[in-house]
Scaffold this motif. Structure first.
Motif, mmCIF file in Angstrom:
data_model
loop_
_atom_site.group_PDB
_atom_site.id
_atom_site.type_symbol
_atom_site.label_atom_id
_atom_site.label_comp_id
_atom_site.label_asym_id
_atom_site.label_seq_id
_atom_site.Cartn_x
_atom_site.Cartn_y
_atom_site.Cartn_z
ATOM 1 N N UNK A 125 -4.048 -9.034 13.329
ATOM 2 C CA UNK A 125 -4.418 -8.166 12.205
ATOM 3 C C UNK A 125 -4.551 -8.961 10.916
ATOM 4 N N UNK A 126 -5.315 -8.368 10.018
ATOM 5 C CA UNK A 126 -5.400 -8.911 8.685
ATOM 6 C C UNK A 126 -4.930 -7.802 7.759
ATOM 7 N N UNK A 127 -4.089 -8.142 6.812
ATOM 8 C CA UNK A 127 -3.514 -7.105 5.956
ATOM 9 C C UNK A 127 -4.601 -6.502 5.066
ATOM 10 N N UNK A 128 -4.726 -5.162 5.041
ATOM 11 C CA UNK A 128 -5.791 -4.538 4.254
ATOM 12 C C UNK A 128 -5.567 -4.733 2.750
ATOM 13 N N UNK A 129 -6.602 -5.148 2.040
ATOM 14 C CA UNK A 129 -6.438 -5.460 0.617
ATOM 15 C C UNK A 129 -7.560 -4.946 -0.276
ATOM 16 N N UNK A 143 -2.414 6.569 -6.033
ATOM 17 C CA UNK A 143 -2.170 6.180 -4.641
ATOM 18 C C UNK A 143 -3.465 5.689 -4.009
ATOM 19 N N UNK A 148 -9.193 -0.031 5.784
ATOM 20 C CA UNK A 148 -8.387 -0.379 6.953
ATOM 21 C C UNK A 148 -7.080 0.398 7.000
ATOM 22 N N UNK A 150 -4.635 3.913 7.119
ATOM 23 C CA UNK A 150 -4.609 5.254 7.676
ATOM 24 C C UNK A 150 -3.847 6.115 6.691
ATOM 25 N N UNK A 295 -9.137 -6.717 11.455
ATOM 26 C CA UNK A 295 -8.773 -7.804 12.363
ATOM 27 C C UNK A 295 -9.337 -9.107 11.823
ATOM 28 N N UNK A 296 -8.508 -10.126 11.870
ATOM 29 C CA UNK A 296 -8.916 -11.453 11.429
ATOM 30 C C UNK A 296 -10.189 -11.897 12.113
ATOM 31 N N UNK A 328 0.066 4.986 6.753
ATOM 32 C CA UNK A 328 0.417 4.158 5.610
ATOM 33 C C UNK A 328 0.386 4.968 4.332
ATOM 34 N N UNK A 354 0.999 3.263 0.866
ATOM 35 C CA UNK A 354 1.833 2.082 1.076
ATOM 36 C C UNK A 354 1.065 0.788 0.892
ATOM 37 N N UNK A 355 -0.259 0.860 1.033
ATOM 38 C CA UNK A 355 -1.017 -0.383 0.977
ATOM 39 C C UNK A 355 -1.559 -0.643 -0.419
ATOM 40 N N UNK A 357 -0.165 -1.517 -3.168
ATOM 41 C CA UNK A 357 0.353 -2.626 -3.973
ATOM 42 C C UNK A 357 -0.476 -3.898 -3.857
ATOM 43 N N UNK A 358 -1.032 -4.127 -2.680
ATOM 44 C CA UNK A 358 -1.819 -5.342 -2.479
ATOM 45 C C UNK A 358 -3.280 -5.127 -2.853
ATOM 46 N N UNK B 97 -2.607 -13.874 21.976
ATOM 47 C CA UNK B 97 -3.932 -13.729 21.380
ATOM 48 C C UNK B 97 -4.897 -14.748 21.969
ATOM 49 N N UNK B 265 5.066 0.003 12.175
ATOM 50 C CA UNK B 265 3.649 -0.279 11.930
ATOM 51 C C UNK B 265 3.243 -1.730 12.172
ATOM 52 N N UNK B 267 0.791 -3.268 10.594
ATOM 53 C CA UNK B 267 0.506 -3.944 9.326
ATOM 54 C C UNK B 267 1.763 -4.462 8.646
ATOM 55 N N UNK B 270 2.237 -7.778 10.031
ATOM 56 C CA UNK B 270 1.199 -8.644 9.489
ATOM 57 C C UNK B 270 1.534 -9.072 8.065
ATOM 58 N N UNK B 274 1.821 -12.803 6.855
ATOM 59 C CA UNK B 274 0.928 -13.387 5.845
ATOM 60 C C UNK B 274 1.703 -13.834 4.618
ATOM 61 N N UNK B 509 8.329 -5.308 -6.074
ATOM 62 C CA UNK B 509 6.997 -5.873 -6.251
ATOM 63 C C UNK B 509 6.925 -6.783 -7.462
#
Ligand SMILES: Nc1ncnc2c1ncn2[C@@H]1O[C@H](COP(=O)(O)OP(=O)(O)O)[C@@H](O)[C@H]1O
Ligand SMILES: [Mg+2]
Lengths: 466, 602
Positions: A125-129, A143, A148, A150, A295-296, A328, A354-355, A357-358, B97, B265, B267, B270, B274, B509
């Protein structure tokens, strides 16, 4: 495997609820697809839930009405449930199992994919940003939705979740980027009117060509709802990972899905968990929700927006509860806001991304985003507390400072949360609006903001405290 | 090892019944079906056994073979663990992987530790030395922070008859030979295999008198964890379980961290993968992953492996404990583990107890937490090591009266209660300081007095009393309004507000505030309590709270959180001086205007 398909069993020993029991079976594998010929000649589909000792228990997606123990014939296919996938499915309307409902051409499959999928390796996975601008301040400002992610809408009967979802689909974009996007819409047990509403709204914005609809409506077989979200997500995975598209998947209404699951579980006399839902509801839901992501090394993404109705507006009900434990974040609608005429009535308190912050800040939304968000939250929750107090002691008892917070909360609801159904605000507009509302307070009151940020906002003319 | 072959009789989800496997043992690992899925025996009957399968069983049919391996579910221990990420049964995710792509497919066999990689081994024994299990025979600088100690395995005791010279060896090369009292010679390699379901032995438990500093003020102050202690953090979704456990993994002053994402989760794992390689351990300045092992069995991965993942994690932790390290084990979430237990139990047709959980839920939880503790390790040295266990609990509906929370609270000694209301107002960490507790507070007092300040216990008690009083007063305000309160009580409200806003809230944060060194925590608390005392004095001689709120030092206090880790002392010195001065000026003004006769006695 093909040798198996020739055998048709006429040894049904029991039909009850959505289940069928077949005796004398050989080599029937767990979860394999079953084709059933009803006495009427109608062809039905099911899958194996339990196998062994010469017996197989089958769940029938169309329901078992009309099936009997004499004539009904059952054929095991040796295959797990697969969806024919191709990019041609964009613009098409399919039923809840993925068969065309419209009068378009027959779908030519580029491949057949298992609808249950396989878990994404967390290492892949790649972290959603990347933030998605929905144009709704209460989401974008407080919010933020990220590509990527949910992020479900928790709604209740009579609340405008459909209008909100349609507005999000209409307005969502990544500023400065024109990637290929697609919408996969999975309807589970919603009414034909609701489905029509979405189709019309997609059509108006020209999104229909980029949309695939999987429709299991209120009068369609309930058990098919077990397949619908999985078929939809399989299509989404194909579009995202083979065709490099950014796919937004809308799943509505997940409550109906969970009820179908409960029906199967009850028919199998499983030990029930809370409120009769099976103990594995969490795991089952996660197999759906965790199919969102990035996904990476792949270009496409899957963003999910499930919609569910909370029975009696109860957020602790197993369906919203377990959903919130997996997704999330969540966007619960508030009946109070709705009654006060605020649209969209998304309640900031229990809302969460939750996502976020990034996905916010310099280079993504704006550098002051975190601070503005924190200060708006602080102001609104202070204001709400004071409202409760005023209800008891009257507003005369309040200090100057308190009056400011009260006024702020009112304006915040009307102007920040509230907006037009066709009003599309940019991140800039949303954040400036935030500063505008914070102008109710003197600088010293803005403890969550850096003094430098406040000066910046002043210079910009966004913050204008008296 | 004899490898018996039996047949599958029936399949329902992860539970498979088999017949015809000769002399299969409980918890033995078996290979199920043509795809050789990995499973573990969880019930043995006459000629039959029941297996929980760690992989998805779709497409598996009765009649397919089941093969026993003679082995219990075990992990591989040795150099190479640190920095790894594994699934619930110690298969390295990067290798999975490579074998099957971005999605995990079935029937893949990969071992936990690389057998080809060579490690720099330095012997620490010589020929003729007497050794016993647990003795250190050499070491490997595994990462820049952690030196892997190579221990004599269980069952090997005697005289060293051969030891290799310093150099590079793989984990499977013989590095030492030990002759026992019968004259038998045992080959020792760096790799050990240990079954996961029973704890690794140690000599004895020792008292837990040192805190695990987490760098989170509310925790280090009000409900501190001990090195070797057990704690639980229950809370509804979105209240901060994962963020808090991530904070522990990042900042706690443990030497080794084992983090298990159990049914949560993808993520979140991940994110750790990362982010953590880029974060520096505040103690050593080295990348965090050099001290960390990650185990990821996310919610969408097979349920049975979720059940196993907790045991795999604690066994890895024990291995580092036995080397004499302080290990912190974070499990997110133990509720998902309990649910896996419930699901398997349900499929076995066991009689359910409360809410469908098996009757042995409590004892299984206790067995797990019992593997925490501070111990004297095996071997002739006096090595002390510890495992601190912190588990997240995810109660349905956020209701703590449910079985998993209740069973956990009967076992653990620290309870961090997350509060939905606090989270909804973005008051983070959303830990309710009034309902949470630590049973280690007293045993840790000596350490705190010695290392922070002799007045630490007083400061903590006073702060807690203010928060308690604040709660009572606010109930009154809700009934009668703030006007009804006398000035002294308004001062209490103000002091409590400072504790909450300027001390307890701490953003995970924020670049600086994410971690608070213990010295800074102490000084921040001291400043606020001093202010509170002075405020109470001033009010007692007739000063209005309103007047005190004009003090400009309050702005400095509100920002002391972001004073840098290495130079907070000067910031706090300045604040203390300024505070002193502003109070002096106040009394000066008051006595000039004749309002107050004298400054209250110090
Ligand atoms: N200490 C903290 N500092 C800042 N934000 C926090 C903190 N704890 C929680 N949060 C916020 O709350 C959200 C939910 O926290 P999380 O730990 O994921 O909850 P849970 O695991 O209990 O569901 C996070 O995404 C973050 O926005
Ligand atoms: Mg969590």
């Amino acid at each position: 495997m093909s040798k198996k398909s020739s055998v048709a069993y006429r040894t049904v020993s029991d039909v009850s609820g959505p289940l069928l029991v077949v005796e004398g079976t050989h080599n029937v594998s767990y979860n394999e697809v079953v084709r059933i010929r009803a006495p009427s000649g109608e062809l039905l589909t099911g899958t194996v839930l339990e196998t062994g000792r010469g017996r197989a228990v089958i769940q029938v997606f169309e329901g078992t009405s009309g099936l009997d123990t004499d004539v009904t014939a059952v054929r095991f296919t040796g295959e797990t449930l697969k969806l024919p996938v191709s990019s041609e499915i964009l613009g098409r309307v399919l039923d809840g199992s993925g068969n065309p409902l419209d009068d378009g051409p027959k779908l030519t499959a580029e491949d057949h994919w298992d609808i249950y999928g396989s878990p994404i390796n967390p290492y892949a996975r790649q972290y959603p940003r990347q933030p998605i601008q929905t144009g709704l301040s209460v989401i974008d400002g407080l919010n933020t939705l990220v590509r990527g992610q949910k992020l479900p809408i928790f709604s209740g009967s009579g609340l405008p979740h459909n209008r909100i979802a349609a507005q999000i689909v209409r307005q969502s974009k990544i500023p400065g980027e024109e990637g290929e996007f697609a919408i996969v819409f999975a309807a589970m047990g919603i009414t034909a009117t609701e489905a029509q509403y979405f189709m019309k709204s997609f059509e108006e914005t020209g999104a229909l060509e980029h949309t695939t609809l999987f429709l299991n409506l209120a009068n369609d077989p309930a058990i098919e709802r077990i397949i619908t979200p999985r078929a939809a997500l399989t299509a989404a995975e194909y579009l995202a990972y083979e065709s490099d598209m950014h796919v937004l998947v809308i799943l509505t209404d997940m409550t109906n899905y969970a009820e179908a699951l409960r029906e199967i579980s009850a028919a199998r006399s499983e030990v029930p968990g809370r409120r009769g839902y099976p103990g594995y509801l969490y795991t089952d839901l996660s197999l759906i929700y965790e199919r969102a992501g990035r996904i990476n090394g792949r270009n496409g993404t899957i963003t999910q927006m499930p919609i569910l109705s909370m029975p009696q507006d109860d957020m602790t009900h197993p369906i919203p509860d377990l959903t919130g434990y997996i997704t999330e974040g969540q966007l619960p609608l508030s009946r109070g806001l709705h009654r006060r005429g605020v649209y969209p009535p998304i309640d900031p308190g229990p809302s969460l991304s939750r996502l976020m912050k990034e996905g916010i800040g310099e280079g993504m939304t704006r550098f002051d985003h975190k601070e503005v968000q924190a200060q708006l939250y602080y102001g609104y929750s202070e204001g709400i507390d004071l409202r409760d107090l005023v209800a008891v002691v009257g507003s005369e008892a309040l200090t100057d400072r308190d009056q400011k917070y009260l006024k702020f909360a009112d304006r915040f609801e009307a102007e920040f949360i509230g907006q037009g159904e066709f009003e599309d605000r940019s991140f800039e507009q949303t954040l400036d609006l935030g500063w505008n509302l914070l102008s109710e307070f003197p600088e010293r009151e803005l403890k969550r903001c850096d003094p430098d940020t406040i000066s910046w906002a002043k210079e910009r003319g966004a913050y204008r405290a008296a | 090892m004899s490898h018996g072959i039996g047949r599958i009789e029936s399949i329902a989800g992860p539970v498979v019944r088999c017949v015809g496997l000769p002399s299969v043992r409980m918890y033995e690992v078996v290979r199920v079906g043509e795809q050789q899925l990995i499973g573990e025996v969880i019930e043995v009957g006459e000629g039959t056994c029941t297996v929980q399968v760690y992989e998805e069983t779709s497409g598996v049919a009765p009649g397919e073979p089941v093969e026993s391996t003679g082995d219990s579910l075990s992990v591989e221990l040795g150099p190479g663990l640190l920095g790894s990420i594994y699934d619930g049964i110690q298969r390295p995710l990067p290798e999975l992987r490579e074998m099957s792509g971005d999605f995990i497919s079935r029937g893949l066999t990969v071992e936990g530790i690389d057998k080809e990689k060579k490690w720099e081994f330095k012997p620490l024994v010589k020929i003729g030395d007497k050794v016993e299990p647990g003795d250190v025979i050499g070491e490997v600088p595994e990462t820049q922070i952690i030196t892997s100690k190579i221990l004599v395995p269980l069952g090997v005791r005697g005289e060293v008859v051969e030891i290799v010279s310093p150099g590079e060896y793989t984990v499977v090369e013989t590095i030492c030979k030990v002759k026992d009292s019968h004259g038998d010679v045992h080959d020792v390699v760096m790799l050990q295999r240990t079954p996961v379901r029973i704890g690794r032995p140690f000599k004895g438990r020792v008292p837990m008198d040192t805190p695990l500093i987490t760098g989170q003020r509310v925790i280090d102050t009000f409900m501190p964890q001990a090195k070797g202690g057990t704690g639980a953090i229950p809370g509804g979704f979105g209240t901060g379980k994962t963020v808090t456990l991530h904070q522990f993994a990042k900042w706690a002053d443990a030497q080794v961290v084992v983090y298990v994402g159990c049914g949560e989760r993808g993520n979140e794992m991940t994110e750790a993968l990362e982010e953590w390689p880029h974060l520096k351990d505040p103690q050593s300045g080295r990348p965090l992953m050099e001290r960390t092992v990650l185990i990821a069995n996310t919610s969408n991965m097979p349920v049975a492996a979720r059940e196993a993942s907790i045991y795999v994690a604690v066994t890895l932790a024990e291995y580092f404990r036995d080397q004499g390290y302080d290990v912190a084990l974070m499990a997110d979430s133990t509720s998902r583990w309990a649910e896996a237990l419930r699901e398997i139990s349900g499929r076995l047709g066991q009689l359910p107890s409360e809410e469908g959980y098996p009757a042995y839920l409590g004892s299984r939880l206790a067995q797990f937490y019992e593997r925490g503790g501070r111990v004297k390790a095996l071997g002739s040295g006096n090595r002390l090591g510890s495992i601190t266990i912190c588990g997240a609990v995810s109660p349905p509906g956020g209701d703590f009266s449910e079985p998993v929370t209740q069973a956990t609270l009967r076992i653990v000694k620290v309870f961090w209660a997350l509060d939905k209301d606090l989270a909804a107002r973005r008051f983070f960490p959303a830990i309710n300081s009034l309902t949470s507790y630590s049973l280690y507070q007293n045993t840790l007092e000596e350490w705190h007095k010695e290392n922070l300040g002799a007045d630490w216990p007083e400061l903590v008690t006073e702060a807690m009393a203010l928060l308690q009083k604040d709660q009572e007063l606010r109930e009154i305000v809700q009934l009668v309004g703030p006007d009804a309160l006398p000035e002294s009580e308004r001062a209490t409200l103000e002091a409590a507000r400072m504790i909450k806003e300027d001390f307890l809230t701490q953003s995970a944060l924020h670049e600086i505030d994410t971690y608070c060194p213990p010295g800074k925590t102490y000084r921040m608390l001291r400043v606020i309590i001093n202010f509170a005392r002075k405020m109470a004095e001033a009010v007692s001689v007739g000063v209005h709270v309103r007047r005190l709120l004009e003090f400009s030092v309050l702005d400095n206090i509100a920002r002391m959180k972001i004073a840098p880790w290495d130079s907070y002392d000067s910031t706090l010195d300045a604040i203390e001086t300024k505070m002193e001065r502003e109070f002096q000026t106040l009394y000066q003004e008051l006595s000039d205007s004749g309002m107050v006769m004298s400054k209250p006695a110090e």
